[in-house]
Scaffold this motif. Structure first.
Motif, PDB file in Angstrom:
ATOM      1  N   ALA A 195     -10.133  16.142  -7.279  1.00  0.00           N
ATOM      2  CA  ALA A 195      -9.764  17.514  -7.649  1.00  0.00           C
ATOM      3  C   ALA A 195      -8.575  18.053  -6.870  1.00  0.00           C
ATOM      4  O   ALA A 195      -7.854  18.925  -7.368  1.00  0.00           O
ATOM      5  CB  ALA A 195     -10.968  18.438  -7.460  1.00  0.00           C
ATOM      6  N   ILE A 196      -8.346  17.546  -5.648  1.00  0.00           N
ATOM      7  CA  ILE A 196      -7.308  18.120  -4.784  1.00  0.00           C
ATOM      8  C   ILE A 196      -6.091  17.202  -4.778  1.00  0.00           C
ATOM      9  O   ILE A 196      -6.163  16.062  -4.298  1.00  0.00           O
ATOM     10  CB  ILE A 196      -7.834  18.315  -3.350  1.00  0.00           C
ATOM     11  CG1 ILE A 196      -9.064  19.240  -3.360  1.00  0.00           C
ATOM     12  CG2 ILE A 196      -6.744  18.888  -2.453  1.00  0.00           C
ATOM     13  CD1 ILE A 196      -9.706  19.413  -1.997  1.00  0.00           C
ATOM     14  N   PRO A 197      -4.951  17.661  -5.295  1.00  0.00           N
ATOM     15  CA  PRO A 197      -3.746  16.807  -5.332  1.00  0.00           C
ATOM     16  C   PRO A 197      -3.316  16.306  -3.963  1.00  0.00           C
ATOM     17  O   PRO A 197      -2.820  15.186  -3.833  1.00  0.00           O
ATOM     18  CB  PRO A 197      -2.686  17.731  -5.947  1.00  0.00           C
ATOM     19  CG  PRO A 197      -3.471  18.725  -6.750  1.00  0.00           C
ATOM     20  CD  PRO A 197      -4.741  18.952  -5.976  1.00  0.00           C
ATOM     21  N   ALA A 198      -3.496  17.107  -2.927  1.00  0.00           N
ATOM     22  CA  ALA A 198      -3.077  16.691  -1.591  1.00  0.00           C
ATOM     23  C   ALA A 198      -3.855  15.475  -1.099  1.00  0.00           C
ATOM     24  O   ALA A 198      -3.383  14.729  -0.233  1.00  0.00           O
ATOM     25  CB  ALA A 198      -3.244  17.850  -0.603  1.00  0.00           C
ATOM     26  N   LEU A 199      -5.045  15.278  -1.636  1.00  0.00           N
ATOM     27  CA  LEU A 199      -5.861  14.119  -1.264  1.00  0.00           C
ATOM     28  C   LEU A 199      -5.624  12.930  -2.184  1.00  0.00           C
ATOM     29  O   LEU A 199      -6.294  11.914  -2.075  1.00  0.00           O
ATOM     30  CB  LEU A 199      -7.348  14.493  -1.270  1.00  0.00           C
ATOM     31  CG  LEU A 199      -7.761  15.590  -0.282  1.00  0.00           C
ATOM     32  CD1 LEU A 199      -9.254  15.885  -0.410  1.00  0.00           C
ATOM     33  CD2 LEU A 199      -7.420  15.178   1.145  1.00  0.00           C
ATOM     34  N   GLY A 200      -4.699  13.084  -3.110  1.00  0.00           N
ATOM     35  CA  GLY A 200      -4.365  11.983  -4.011  1.00  0.00           C
ATOM     36  C   GLY A 200      -4.582  12.295  -5.470  1.00  0.00           C
ATOM     37  O   GLY A 200      -4.029  11.628  -6.340  1.00  0.00           O
ATOM     38  N   GLY A 201      -5.435  13.298  -5.773  1.00  0.00           N
ATOM     39  CA  GLY A 201      -5.707  13.624  -7.173  1.00  0.00           C
ATOM     40  C   GLY A 201      -6.458  12.533  -7.905  1.00  0.00           C
ATOM     41  O   GLY A 201      -6.542  12.532  -9.133  1.00  0.00           O
ATOM     42  N   SER A 202      -7.048  11.606  -7.177  1.00  0.00           N
ATOM     43  CA  SER A 202      -7.797  10.510  -7.786  1.00  0.00           C
ATOM     44  C   SER A 202      -8.790   9.972  -6.768  1.00  0.00           C
ATOM     45  O   SER A 202      -8.609  10.119  -5.559  1.00  0.00           O
ATOM     46  CB  SER A 202      -6.852   9.399  -8.250  1.00  0.00           C
ATOM     47  OG  SER A 202      -6.039   8.969  -7.183  1.00  0.00           O
ATOM     48  N   GLU A 203      -9.859   9.330  -7.302  1.00  0.00           N
ATOM     49  CA  GLU A 203     -10.906   8.838  -6.411  1.00  0.00           C
ATOM     50  C   GLU A 203     -10.399   7.754  -5.465  1.00  0.00           C
ATOM     51  O   GLU A 203     -10.815   7.663  -4.313  1.00  0.00           O
ATOM     52  CB  GLU A 203     -12.093   8.299  -7.213  1.00  0.00           C
ATOM     53  CG  GLU A 203     -12.895   9.345  -7.940  1.00  0.00           C
ATOM     54  CD  GLU A 203     -12.311   9.748  -9.284  1.00  0.00           C
ATOM     55  OE1 GLU A 203     -12.941  10.524 -10.014  1.00  0.00           O
ATOM     56  OE2 GLU A 203     -11.203   9.258  -9.607  1.00  0.00           O
ATOM     57  N   LEU A 204      -9.515   6.891  -5.957  1.00  0.00           N
ATOM     58  CA  LEU A 204      -9.033   5.763  -5.163  1.00  0.00           C
ATOM     59  C   LEU A 204      -7.541   5.913  -4.887  1.00  0.00           C
ATOM     60  O   LEU A 204      -6.800   6.474  -5.690  1.00  0.00           O
ATOM     61  CB  LEU A 204      -9.285   4.446  -5.893  1.00  0.00           C
ATOM     62  CG  LEU A 204     -10.716   4.157  -6.340  1.00  0.00           C
ATOM     63  CD1 LEU A 204     -10.798   2.789  -6.996  1.00  0.00           C
ATOM     64  CD2 LEU A 204     -11.683   4.253  -5.171  1.00  0.00           C
ATOM     65  N   GLY A 205      -7.092   5.373  -3.765  1.00  0.00           N
ATOM     66  CA  GLY A 205      -5.669   5.372  -3.444  1.00  0.00           C
ATOM     67  C   GLY A 205      -5.188   6.730  -2.965  1.00  0.00           C
ATOM     68  O   GLY A 205      -5.891   7.459  -2.274  1.00  0.00           O
ATOM     69  N   GLY A 206      -3.953   7.059  -3.335  1.00  0.00           N
ATOM     70  CA  GLY A 206      -3.367   8.320  -2.931  1.00  0.00           C
ATOM     71  C   GLY A 206      -2.539   8.194  -1.662  1.00  0.00           C
ATOM     72  O   GLY A 206      -2.221   7.085  -1.213  1.00  0.00           O
ATOM     73  N   CYS A 252     -12.265   0.059  -1.706  1.00  0.00           N
ATOM     74  CA  CYS A 252     -11.477   0.301  -2.920  1.00  0.00           C
ATOM     75  C   CYS A 252     -10.462   1.418  -2.717  1.00  0.00           C
ATOM     76  O   CYS A 252      -9.343   1.361  -3.254  1.00  0.00           O
ATOM     77  CB  CYS A 252     -12.400   0.628  -4.094  1.00  0.00           C
ATOM     78  SG  CYS A 252     -13.413  -0.764  -4.645  1.00  0.00           S
ATOM     79  N   ILE A 253     -10.823   2.438  -1.952  1.00  0.00           N
ATOM     80  CA  ILE A 253      -9.869   3.512  -1.652  1.00  0.00           C
ATOM     81  C   ILE A 253      -8.661   2.948  -0.915  1.00  0.00           C
ATOM     82  O   ILE A 253      -7.510   3.279  -1.217  1.00  0.00           O
ATOM     83  CB  ILE A 253     -10.558   4.613  -0.812  1.00  0.00           C
ATOM     84  CG1 ILE A 253     -11.566   5.384  -1.669  1.00  0.00           C
ATOM     85  CG2 ILE A 253      -9.518   5.580  -0.237  1.00  0.00           C
ATOM     86  CD1 ILE A 253     -12.401   6.382  -0.883  1.00  0.00           C
ATOM     87  N   LEU A 254      -8.911   2.052   0.043  1.00  0.00           N
ATOM     88  CA  LEU A 254      -7.828   1.475   0.825  1.00  0.00           C
ATOM     89  C   LEU A 254      -7.034   0.437   0.049  1.00  0.00           C
ATOM     90  O   LEU A 254      -5.846   0.235   0.316  1.00  0.00           O
ATOM     91  CB  LEU A 254      -8.389   0.822   2.103  1.00  0.00           C
ATOM     92  CG  LEU A 254      -8.996   1.767   3.146  1.00  0.00           C
ATOM     93  CD1 LEU A 254      -9.601   0.951   4.286  1.00  0.00           C
ATOM     94  CD2 LEU A 254      -7.949   2.725   3.686  1.00  0.00           C
ATOM     95  N   ALA A 255      -7.676  -0.232  -0.908  1.00  0.00           N
ATOM     96  CA  ALA A 255      -7.029  -1.353  -1.609  1.00  0.00           C
ATOM     97  C   ALA A 255      -5.878  -0.915  -2.490  1.00  0.00           C
ATOM     98  O   ALA A 255      -4.918  -1.668  -2.681  1.00  0.00           O
ATOM     99  CB  ALA A 255      -8.070  -2.103  -2.448  1.00  0.00           C
ATOM    100  N   VAL A 256      -5.945   0.290  -3.046  1.00  0.00           N
ATOM    101  CA  VAL A 256      -4.892   0.762  -3.947  1.00  0.00           C
ATOM    102  C   VAL A 256      -3.666   1.134  -3.128  1.00  0.00           C
ATOM    103  O   VAL A 256      -3.742   1.962  -2.217  1.00  0.00           O
ATOM    104  CB  VAL A 256      -5.375   1.982  -4.762  1.00  0.00           C
ATOM    105  CG1 VAL A 256      -4.253   2.488  -5.674  1.00  0.00           C
ATOM    106  CG2 VAL A 256      -6.602   1.622  -5.574  1.00  0.00           C
ATOM    107  N   PRO A 257      -2.509   0.524  -3.412  1.00  0.00           N
ATOM    108  CA  PRO A 257      -1.312   0.811  -2.618  1.00  0.00           C
ATOM    109  C   PRO A 257      -0.845   2.259  -2.785  1.00  0.00           C
ATOM    110  O   PRO A 257      -0.851   2.797  -3.892  1.00  0.00           O
ATOM    111  CB  PRO A 257      -0.268  -0.173  -3.167  1.00  0.00           C
ATOM    112  CG  PRO A 257      -0.759  -0.541  -4.546  1.00  0.00           C
ATOM    113  CD  PRO A 257      -2.249  -0.482  -4.472  1.00  0.00           C
ATOM    114  N   SER A 258      -0.452   2.862  -1.689  1.00  0.00           N
ATOM    115  CA  SER A 258       0.050   4.251  -1.728  1.00  0.00           C
ATOM    116  C   SER A 258       1.436   4.261  -2.382  1.00  0.00           C
ATOM    117  O   SER A 258       2.208   3.324  -2.234  1.00  0.00           O
ATOM    118  CB  SER A 258       0.132   4.817  -0.314  1.00  0.00           C
ATOM    119  OG  SER A 258      -1.145   4.853   0.286  1.00  0.00           O
ATOM    120  N   PRO A 259       1.791   5.316  -3.114  1.00  0.00           N
ATOM    121  CA  PRO A 259       0.996   6.520  -3.370  1.00  0.00           C
ATOM    122  C   PRO A 259       0.218   6.456  -4.679  1.00  0.00           C
ATOM    123  O   PRO A 259      -0.150   7.474  -5.242  1.00  0.00           O
ATOM    124  CB  PRO A 259       2.071   7.602  -3.445  1.00  0.00           C
ATOM    125  CG  PRO A 259       3.225   6.881  -4.101  1.00  0.00           C
ATOM    126  CD  PRO A 259       3.172   5.450  -3.612  1.00  0.00           C
TER     127      PRO A 259
END
Length: 809
Positions: free
Chosen positions: A764-775, A140-147
């Motif tokens: 919690a960390i914006p540099a990591l995406g600021g969300s559980e999935l994607g980023g 699911c982390i990979l499925a969400v298109p960046s960013p």
């Protein structure tokens, strides 16, 4: 005759049902292939019967009751609200629906093993939990298109279920090793089961904010119809389709003359289904039907309609103000910068265009934004002055403007366009660029008088509307004052009887681009069919020319006919929406769906659909005998399909046990590999689809921790209670060897804690995406790789411990 060796004889006697005949002397390679094929085919059967089971749960949890409320005008209205709380439904029926095979496998294994503990059931539960939490989360982390990112909305409930999912395995270790080693006492079994009830209660209280400041519940702004209570907003939200929805959609497609009422209804149904709030069940059923060639939960339009649908969607998306999830005032930790509009136009003689750039979200920081012009049909220097510069948002500044010079020459040219794009001048953890990162600028030439045409080739008016307003536009130039004459031409509608027409003239002043011709309509009391007349443009002045569309047709529709036309589209849309409902209404409908590829929608069936349909045809016809969900509120289907799942689970257990024996795999290894993956693959497909399509991550991974907890508290608590009661009645102890199971539990608990920490750090960390999935691409690949490595490590270490290659913990 040589007797079969003990290994082969044991393989024959492992199952409750299988083998049906003695094939112990067959070639072991052939036996292994047949049992593996049977196991994989049974997994398809589990997916199909789980589809029916989930449909029953959807019907049950969608039940409503009528209440009387006051709207914003003080009028009392009766509305329907859902009975089931979403959190309770997710942790009870929905979790049971996705975990039923694992839970029933554990129950039947103990009952069929003379109430002695086995390895297949518990191993499948822990193995499925590891696959669900680690591998599905990584996917699911990979499925969400960046960013893009997806955050868990019900984070408080997720925190509760995550805590319980870890505690469940800590509790198992305490039971098996610390409290009463290698023995499960009756009270321990009961407490294990009771944790299931405790988790539901605490999750419900947290969801309803019983432990926090209460939100004010508002029920204003409510319309008649079926409403769902949104506990996050405290509002009753419309949850059905009505004429207003149909009329709104028709406005978006009315300019297309190639769309019939039936086709508009198909498009409306597709749009409504897309916008409808979907539960995890919807995605789970969709995944099951995807692998069986059954009726899709998402409509598949033919290529022509799909193209029209995409064009409308692109246009709406282009001109609508969209909000990224990270702009949510409750969750934002940074600013979002974007253009205020996705497109604008400017007259060439205005010599400049002013464009707004807005900032939302965090306002306390300083942000530098680079803007740059990009050529289109307009040429730099010749039509506009190119720009590449930086503007700065000071703290608390919400809006900035940029101006781009336009070259005003004396040459006539068609309307031309160019683009302006923005980006962050320096990488920042406190800001992101929103969806409107680019805007289109159209330069309207004013060096020629232009050409005059009707805006549309046809118009539809109700007889009672009074005035028919027809738009005439001036394009490809707006220099000087021009005029054009018009006249009405009778068709089936007669001037003086059905409308008041004749001739007239409209004048465009310098720079004016649009005018209206107003024709009074005569509303009589006589019922008439559709009537038509024409308006034609002629004799332009001031140098203007007539374009291609100089005649338009006006259709006058009787009010009753107009309403009937709208009703027809509404009815057709309801029919199409009904076809997309998860459950069947009758046995006949079930058998029709079962015996036809794609549920009878042959025109939109693919070659893969045909292959999967014929492959699973037997399962679908067998399960079509189950009562449809429309009977007894879905409960009859619920219990009948649960019984079918139980029977199929016994067969899966037998096939897995015999296959493992034939190829030399122990039950514990077979459980965490073949069986765990086979029962969890539909969840993988469902979660991946939800991650891509949903605005939030709840339906993708938010339910995983709750499902894992339910697996332990029900999947082990229930069979342990049954076995403990049996052995206690004989004054004996229920023996559960701690060995491999305790090691697997400890290993999974460690992996689970690491996984939850990674997800929370990503949030919690914006540099990591600021969300559980994607980023950002880099961070999501690193996160997913860690989780997949954890899952592989769990499988490998657990398997090595089973074979005593490395010691147990």
């Amino acid at each position: 005759m040589n007797r079969p060796d003990s290994t082969r004889l044991y393989c024959n006697k492992t199952g409750l049902i299988l083998p049906i005949l003695d094939e112990s002397q067959w070639n072991q390679g052939v036996r292994g292939f047949l049992y593996l094929a049977g196991l994989l085919y049974s997994f398809l059967g589990v997916a199909i019967i789980a589809d029916i089971f989930m449909c029953a749960i959807e019907v049950i949890t969608s039940q409503t009751r009528r209440i009387t409320i006051s709207d914003k005008d003080g009028n009392m209205k009766e509305v329907n609200i859902r009975i089931w709380n979403d959190t309770v439904a997710n942790l009870t029926l929905m979790a049971l629906g996705s975990s039923a095979p694992e839970i029933l496998l554990s129950v039947f294994e103990i009952v069929g093993n003379n109430f002695k503990a086995g390895d297949l059931g518990p191993g499948t539960i822990v193995g499925s939990a590891a696959f669900n939490l680690l591998f599905i989360s990584a996917t699911c982390i990979l499925a969400v298109p960046s960013p893009e990112g997806r955050r868990i909305k019900a984070i408080k409930v997720f925190a509760v279920t995550a805590a319980f999912s870890v505690w469940a395995y800590v509790w198992l270790y305490l039971v098996l090793v610390a409290i009463s080693k290698n023995v499960v006492e009756l009270w321990e079994a009961i407490v294990t089961f009771c944790f299931f009830i405790v988790m539901i209660l605490i999750s419900y209280f947290v969801d309803r904010n019983f432990f926090f400041k209460q939100r004010r519940v508002r029920v204003s702004d409510v319309e008649n119809g079926h409403l769902a209570f949104d506990e996050n907003t405290g509002r009753l939200q419309p949850d059905n389709f009505d004429k207003t929805s149909a009329n709104s959609f028709l406005k978006a497609v009315k300019n297309r003359t190639d769309i019939t009422a039936e086709e508009a209804a198909q498009l409306a149904a597709a749009k409504l289904q897309e916008q409808e709030k979907k539960s995890y069940i919807w995605y789970r059923v969709g995944a099951a039907r995807l692998v069986s060639g059954s009726k899709r939960v998402t409509p598949l339009l033919d290529p022509r309609l799909q193209k029209i649908f995409d064009e409308i969607e692109m246009k709406n998306k282009r001109f609508s103000s969209t909000t990224d999830i990270r702009d949510d005032p409750e969750t934002t930790t940074r600013a979002t910068v974007e253009f205020t509009t996705a497109a604008c136009a400017v007259m060439e003689n205005e010599k400049m265009v002013k464009i707004g750039i807005s900032r939302t979200g965090k306002l306390t920081n300083t942000i530098k934004v680079r803007y740059e012009t990009i050529p289109g049909s307009a040429e730099p220097e010749k039509d506009y002055i190119p720009q590449n510069d930086v503007l700065t948002f000071q703290p608390n500044e919400r809006m900035k403007y940029i101006t781009i010079p336009i070259v005003d020459d004396n040459e006539w040219e068609p309307d031309e366009n160019f683009f302006v794009q923005i980006s962050l001048d320096e990488p920042s953890k406190d800001a992101i660029i929103g969806e409107k990162y680019s805007t289109e600028i159209t330069i309207i030439n004013d060096d020629e008088p232009g050409e005059i045409v009707f805006n549309k080739a046809s118009y539809l008016f109700k007889e009672s509307c009074g005035i028919a307003k027809v738009e005439v536009i001036r394009r490809n130039g707006s220099d000087g004052a021009v005029s054009v004459c018009w006249k009405t031409i009778d068709g089936s509608a007669i001037n003086g009887k059905d409308y008041r027409g004749g001739t007239g003239k409209i004048e465009f002043q310098h720079g004016e681009m649009s005018k209206l011709i107003e024709i009074p309509l005569i509303d009589d009391d006589v019922f008439e069919n559709d009537e038509k007349f024409h308006i034609e443009l002629y004799d332009p002045t001031g140098g203007a020319k007539l374009g291609q569309r100089i005649r338009t047709v006006l259709t006058i529709v009787n009010d009753d006919v107009y309403n009937t036309l709208l009703d027809k589209v509404v009815a057709l849309t309801r029919i199409n929406v009904h076809r997309l409902k998860l459950g069947s209404q009758t046995w006949g409908e079930q058998f029709t769906n079962a015996m036809n590829v794609n549920g009878g929608d042959i025109e939109n069936a693919t070659k893969l659909d045909y292959f999967l349909h014929f492959l699973t045809f037997g399962w679908k016809v067998i399960f079509a005998i189950i009562p449809p969900p429309s009977m007894l509120g879905g409960w009859l289907t619920f219990f009948t399909s649960l019984g079918m799942i139980g029977l199929l689970t016994v067969i899966v257990g037998d096939l897995a046990g015999i296959f493992g024996c034939i190829v030399g795999l122990k039950d514990a290894v077979t459980a965490i590999t073949f069986v765990a993956l086979g029962t969890s693959l539909p969840d993988l497909f469902a979660s991946k689809t939800a991650a891509v399509n949903e605005k939030y991550a709840d339906n993708a991974i938010g339910n995983v921790t709750g499902s894992n907890s339910v697996n332990v508290f029900l999947g082990l608590g229930l069979p342990w209670i049954i076995a403990s009661i049996h052995w206690t009645s004989q004054n004996r102890q229920f023996i559960v060897p701690a060995g491999n199971l305790s090691s697997s539990v400890v290993l999974f608990a460690i992996c689970a804690v690491i996984c939850i920490i990674i997800l929370m750090l990503r949030r919690a960390i914006p540099a990591l995406g600021g969300s559980e999935l994607g980023g950002p691409t880099k961070s999501k690949y690193i996160s997913a790789s860690i989780l997949i490595l954890l899952w592989l490590m769990y499988v490998i270490i657990s398997s090595l411990q089973v074979y005593k290659i490395i010691p147990s913990f």
